[in-house]
Write a protein that holds these residues in place. Structure first.
Motif, mmCIF file in Angstrom:
data_model
loop_
_atom_site.group_PDB
_atom_site.id
_atom_site.type_symbol
_atom_site.label_atom_id
_atom_site.label_comp_id
_atom_site.label_asym_id
_atom_site.label_seq_id
_atom_site.Cartn_x
_atom_site.Cartn_y
_atom_site.Cartn_z
ATOM 1 N N CYS A 1 0.838 -1.206 0.000
ATOM 2 C CA CYS A 1 0.000 0.000 0.000
ATOM 3 C C CYS A 1 0.870 1.252 0.000
ATOM 4 O O CYS A 1 0.575 2.234 -0.693
ATOM 5 N N LEU A 2 1.945 1.208 0.761
ATOM 6 C CA LEU A 2 2.838 2.359 0.846
ATOM 7 C C LEU A 2 3.519 2.629 -0.489
ATOM 8 O O LEU A 2 3.725 3.790 -0.871
ATOM 9 N N ALA A 3 3.850 1.570 -1.231
ATOM 10 C CA ALA A 3 4.474 1.745 -2.546
ATOM 11 C C ALA A 3 3.533 2.464 -3.504
ATOM 12 O O ALA A 3 3.938 3.385 -4.227
ATOM 13 N N VAL A 4 2.264 2.063 -3.517
ATOM 14 C CA VAL A 4 1.291 2.693 -4.415
ATOM 15 C C VAL A 4 1.034 4.141 -4.001
ATOM 16 O O VAL A 4 0.991 5.051 -4.839
ATOM 17 N N LEU A 5 0.854 4.375 -2.706
ATOM 18 C CA LEU A 5 0.636 5.736 -2.219
ATOM 19 C C LEU A 5 1.801 6.652 -2.588
ATOM 20 O O LEU A 5 1.608 7.792 -3.030
ATOM 21 N N THR A 6 3.019 6.146 -2.413
ATOM 22 C CA THR A 6 4.203 6.955 -2.693
ATOM 23 C C THR A 6 4.328 7.251 -4.178
ATOM 24 O O THR A 6 4.617 8.391 -4.579
ATOM 25 N N TYR A 7 4.101 6.244 -5.005
ATOM 26 C CA TYR A 7 4.165 6.454 -6.453
ATOM 27 C C TYR A 7 3.123 7.484 -6.892
ATOM 28 O O TYR A 7 3.405 8.353 -7.728
ATOM 29 N N ALA A 8 1.930 7.400 -6.331
ATOM 30 C CA ALA A 8 0.876 8.355 -6.683
ATOM 31 C C ALA A 8 1.258 9.774 -6.272
ATOM 32 O O ALA A 8 1.005 10.739 -7.010
ATOM 33 N N ARG A 9 1.884 9.916 -5.111
ATOM 34 C CA ARG A 9 2.320 11.247 -4.680
ATOM 35 C C ARG A 9 3.440 11.774 -5.578
ATOM 36 O O ARG A 9 3.492 12.960 -5.889
ATOM 37 N N PHE A 10 4.348 10.894 -5.978
ATOM 38 C CA PHE A 10 5.439 11.311 -6.859
ATOM 39 C C PHE A 10 4.902 11.868 -8.178
ATOM 40 O O PHE A 10 5.444 12.834 -8.719
ATOM 41 N N THR A 11 3.857 11.240 -8.708
ATOM 42 C CA THR A 11 3.357 11.594 -10.040
ATOM 43 C C THR A 11 2.199 12.581 -10.010
ATOM 44 O O THR A 11 1.809 13.104 -11.055
ATOM 45 N N GLY A 12 1.631 12.823 -8.832
ATOM 46 C CA GLY A 12 0.487 13.721 -8.743
ATOM 47 C C GLY A 12 -0.805 13.109 -9.240
ATOM 48 O O GLY A 12 -1.732 13.832 -9.633
ATOM 49 N N ALA A 13 -0.901 11.782 -9.238
ATOM 50 C CA ALA A 13 -2.121 11.116 -9.696
ATOM 51 C C ALA A 13 -3.293 11.489 -8.791
ATOM 52 O O ALA A 13 -3.179 11.421 -7.565
ATOM 53 N N PRO A 14 -4.434 11.889 -9.375
ATOM 54 C CA PRO A 14 -5.591 12.315 -8.566
ATOM 55 C C PRO A 14 -6.363 11.124 -8.013
ATOM 56 O O PRO A 14 -7.309 10.635 -8.624
ATOM 57 N N LEU A 15 -5.964 10.657 -6.865
ATOM 58 C CA LEU A 15 -6.610 9.509 -6.244
ATOM 59 C C LEU A 15 -7.460 9.944 -5.059
ATOM 60 O O LEU A 15 -7.070 10.826 -4.294
ATOM 61 N N LYS A 16 -8.593 9.309 -4.931
ATOM 62 C CA LYS A 16 -9.401 9.450 -3.725
ATOM 63 C C LYS A 16 -9.026 8.278 -2.825
ATOM 64 O O LYS A 16 -9.334 7.128 -3.123
ATOM 65 N N VAL A 17 -8.332 8.567 -1.742
ATOM 66 C CA VAL A 17 -7.729 7.518 -0.925
ATOM 67 C C VAL A 17 -8.632 7.165 0.253
ATOM 68 O O VAL A 17 -9.081 8.040 0.990
ATOM 69 N N HIS A 18 -8.877 5.873 0.402
ATOM 70 C CA HIS A 18 -9.634 5.359 1.546
ATOM 71 C C HIS A 18 -8.672 4.529 2.393
ATOM 72 O O HIS A 18 -8.285 3.434 1.995
ATOM 73 N N ARG A 19 -8.274 5.066 3.522
ATOM 74 C CA ARG A 19 -7.430 4.295 4.439
ATOM 75 C C ARG A 19 -8.346 3.515 5.364
ATOM 76 O O ARG A 19 -9.023 4.095 6.208
#
Length: 321
Positions: free
Chosen positions: A23-41
């Motif tokens: 999960c941390l890998a995906v979150l970090t990659y999304a932050r690096f690229t600025g992908a517009p994700l709606k995150v549900h923790r």
């Protein structure tokens, strides 16, 4: 306006936005690229549309549940952290990711899920406190079993023959892997210069939980803490890309709203999960009652219509005369 992609991942803890490496890998990659994700923790994989975490809910491809496939999908949407890498750097990325999966990941699984002291006093404790009742009574043990089986597949048939010897070899390989990563990073901000790439997302997601967790038995953790540039590397990524995501979001922190994405802590299936928890709790209590003999099903005498009425009775203790 198109609905944003939704990412379901484990909740944060230990000063991290998520305690799970994938999960941390995906979150970090999304932050690096600025992908517009709606995150549900979320605090249980049952709250994911696929029953697994991480899970990316997309408009066109349904729900994607594997880390590499999620990152590949983000690349297809033009959120590519490796766009500026050369062919040589791309080859280095594949080599180092393979090294992480082969040399470091098995030891991380052993450290958090197999080492008895770490599992009982740290890992199981955190998940039991985070997962809602009544799932917290059995889900951590199910996860423990899954990780043990995964580790046995990684280590092969020799795992059970001489576990102590194999464990020493694997921890030695993991220490060498960390040292190699430290040498490759050097004094750079990221592995390929001043801009983060997918390799940074994978390395950070493997190192940060090991660095931040308060482990009773921290053999590999001590070696990581001795490599100062890797420690600074993890701290820098946390402060740059997750300034408000260290487990608990400060109440005064601004939160991004609207349909264009951003992080959210809301549970999209709250009513369903509440009902499910109640049903599971009732089933568990009834099962315990039947197995312990508190409640039993007895058949009465045959009635005039030839049917046997079934009565649900509570057994009472016999009184001594």
């Amino acid at each position: 306006m198109a609905a944003p992609m939704e990412l379901f991942c484990w909740a944060g803890g230990w000063g991290l936005p998520s305690v799970d490496p994938d999960c941390l890998a995906v979150l970090t990659y999304a932050r690096f690229t600025g992908a517009p994700l709606k995150v549900h923790r979320v605090s249980s994989p049952w709250r994911s549309p696929s029953g697994r975490l991480p899970a990316l809910k997309t408009r066109d491809e349904g729900t994607i549940s594997k880390t590499q496939q999620i990152i590949t999908h983000l690349r297809k949407q033009k959120y590519n952290a490796d766009f500026d890498l050369s062919a040589t750097q791309g080859a280095d990325t594949l080599a180092f990711v393979s090294l992480l999966e082969e040399k470091l990941l098995p030891v991380l699984i052993h450290t958090f899920w197999v080492d008895a002291k770490n599992y009982v006093e740290h890992t199981r404790k955190w998940y039991a406190e985070t997962i809602p009742f009544p799932l917290n009574f059995f889900l951590p043990n199910c996860m423990h079993k899954q990780h043990v089986e995964r580790l046995q597949l990684m280590w092969g048939d020799g795992y059970m023959e001489d576990e102590e010897k194999l464990e020493k070899e694997l921890y030695r390989d993991a220490r060498e892997c960390l040292t190699l990563l430290s040498q490759r990073l050097g004094s750079q901000k990221f592995f390929f210069g001043d801009s983060p790439a997918s390799l940074d997302a994978f390395v950070f997601s493997r190192l940060a939980p090991l660095l931040k967790a308060k482990l009773p038995n921290g053999k590999l953790q001590q070696h990581l803490k001795s490599l100062q540039n890797l420690c600074n590397y993890c701290t820098s990524i946390l402060s740059l890309y997750f300034p408000w995501d260290g487990g608990d979001l400060p109440t005064s922190a601004p939160r991004v709203g609207g349909a264009e994405g951003g992080d959210t802590e809301e549970d999209p299936h709250k009513r369903r999960n509440q009902l499910l928890s109640v049903l599971v709790g009732l089933a568990a209590m009834l099962g315990y009652a039947f197995l312990s003999g508190i409640v039993s099903i007895q058949r009465g005498a045959v009635g005039p219509a030839g049917r046997q009425p079934i009565a649900l009775e509570e057994e009472e203790e016999e009184e001594e005369e």
